[in-house]
Design a protein around this motif. Sequence first.
Motif, short mmCIF file in Angstrom:
data_model
loop_
_atom_site.label_atom_id
_atom_site.label_comp_id
_atom_site.label_asym_id
_atom_site.label_seq_id
_atom_site.Cartn_x
_atom_site.Cartn_y
_atom_site.Cartn_z
N LYS A 209 0.83 -1.20 0.00
CA LYS A 209 0.00 0.00 0.00
C LYS A 209 0.86 1.25 0.00
O LYS A 209 0.58 2.22 -0.73
CB LYS A 209 -0.92 -0.03 1.22
N ARG A 210 1.93 1.24 0.82
CA ARG A 210 2.80 2.41 0.86
C ARG A 210 3.54 2.61 -0.45
O ARG A 210 3.72 3.75 -0.92
CB ARG A 210 3.80 2.26 2.00
N GLY A 212 2.46 1.72 -3.40
CA GLY A 212 1.49 2.24 -4.35
C GLY A 212 1.18 3.71 -4.14
O GLY A 212 1.04 4.48 -5.09
N GLU A 213 1.07 4.12 -2.86
CA GLU A 213 0.80 5.53 -2.58
C GLU A 213 1.95 6.41 -3.05
O GLU A 213 1.74 7.50 -3.59
CB GLU A 213 0.55 5.71 -1.08
N TRP A 214 3.19 5.95 -2.82
CA TRP A 214 4.33 6.75 -3.28
C TRP A 214 4.41 6.78 -4.80
O TRP A 214 4.77 7.80 -5.39
CB TRP A 214 5.62 6.20 -2.69
N ALA A 216 1.97 6.79 -6.77
CA ALA A 216 0.93 7.67 -7.28
C ALA A 216 1.34 9.14 -7.22
O ALA A 216 0.88 9.95 -8.02
CB ALA A 216 -0.36 7.44 -6.49
N VAL A 217 2.21 9.51 -6.26
CA VAL A 217 2.56 10.92 -6.10
C VAL A 217 4.01 11.20 -6.47
O VAL A 217 4.44 12.35 -6.41
CB VAL A 217 2.31 11.36 -4.64
#
Length: 270
Positions: A209-210, A212-214, A216-217
Amino acid sequence: MTATPVMPKARKRRRKTRTKQVSHRPPIVASTLKANEIDLCPGKEHLVCPDCSTWCPITGVLGKTPKLVPHHIERFKTPNPRRCLGSNRLVDLDIEAGEWRTELVEANPSTKSRRTNRVNRKPSTAIAPPVSRFRSAPRQSEFRLSSLLEAARTDVARHRTSCPVCRKGGRCEAGGELELRQAEIQASVQFDREQRQRSERLGRDLTAKRVGEWAAVSTTVQRTAIQRLRDELTATLRQLGTPLDRFERAELDSRVIALTRALYHPQPRK
């Protein structure tokens, strides 16, 4: 009207007395006392009375019979005092004041030499890594349950070999208890393994999850950093002007290096 008798109290120890009484006890030899148990400063001669272990003045130092002044065992103004047996006891001053002072000074460094002056540095405390970077290690309960399960299996196999009933395919009472214990331990091992697999799966999901979040940004963050670098360089060029001499060129290069380091090696947030 009857008068109330006054209760006697311990008197203050005088430095000099005029009494001619002398104790029948043997005199105190000054050389046998420790350097910190006698004081031979002129006009302040004292020593620790061997009977009551308190400091007591010495009278008649300039005369022929120096002795301890009469004194009580208790402190000043203590009711019902008792006279010390060392009162009026002769003192044999067989050492000079200079010799006593030298011995006292030499005894002081010997005490300091027994104290070490080495500074023991405390080890610096290691910074613990974040929880997300902890590697999953086998827990102590897993090893303990595995050893218990192996011991239970060994007991069941040994019993089946020695018991005639269990050897023929039956089950005695002792064999049933051993098999029940083995089944309980096996269930505990299975439950512990499932809990461990569940925690590892949650950790992998959190890591994914982390990431993927990174992801994305990360593009937006990189674009913003590049734009900030361009703005800084533009402002620097406008401030320096054209053409640039070698000093201004060196300042520009150092500025570019600093911005590049800030871009590729950002400072952690506090």
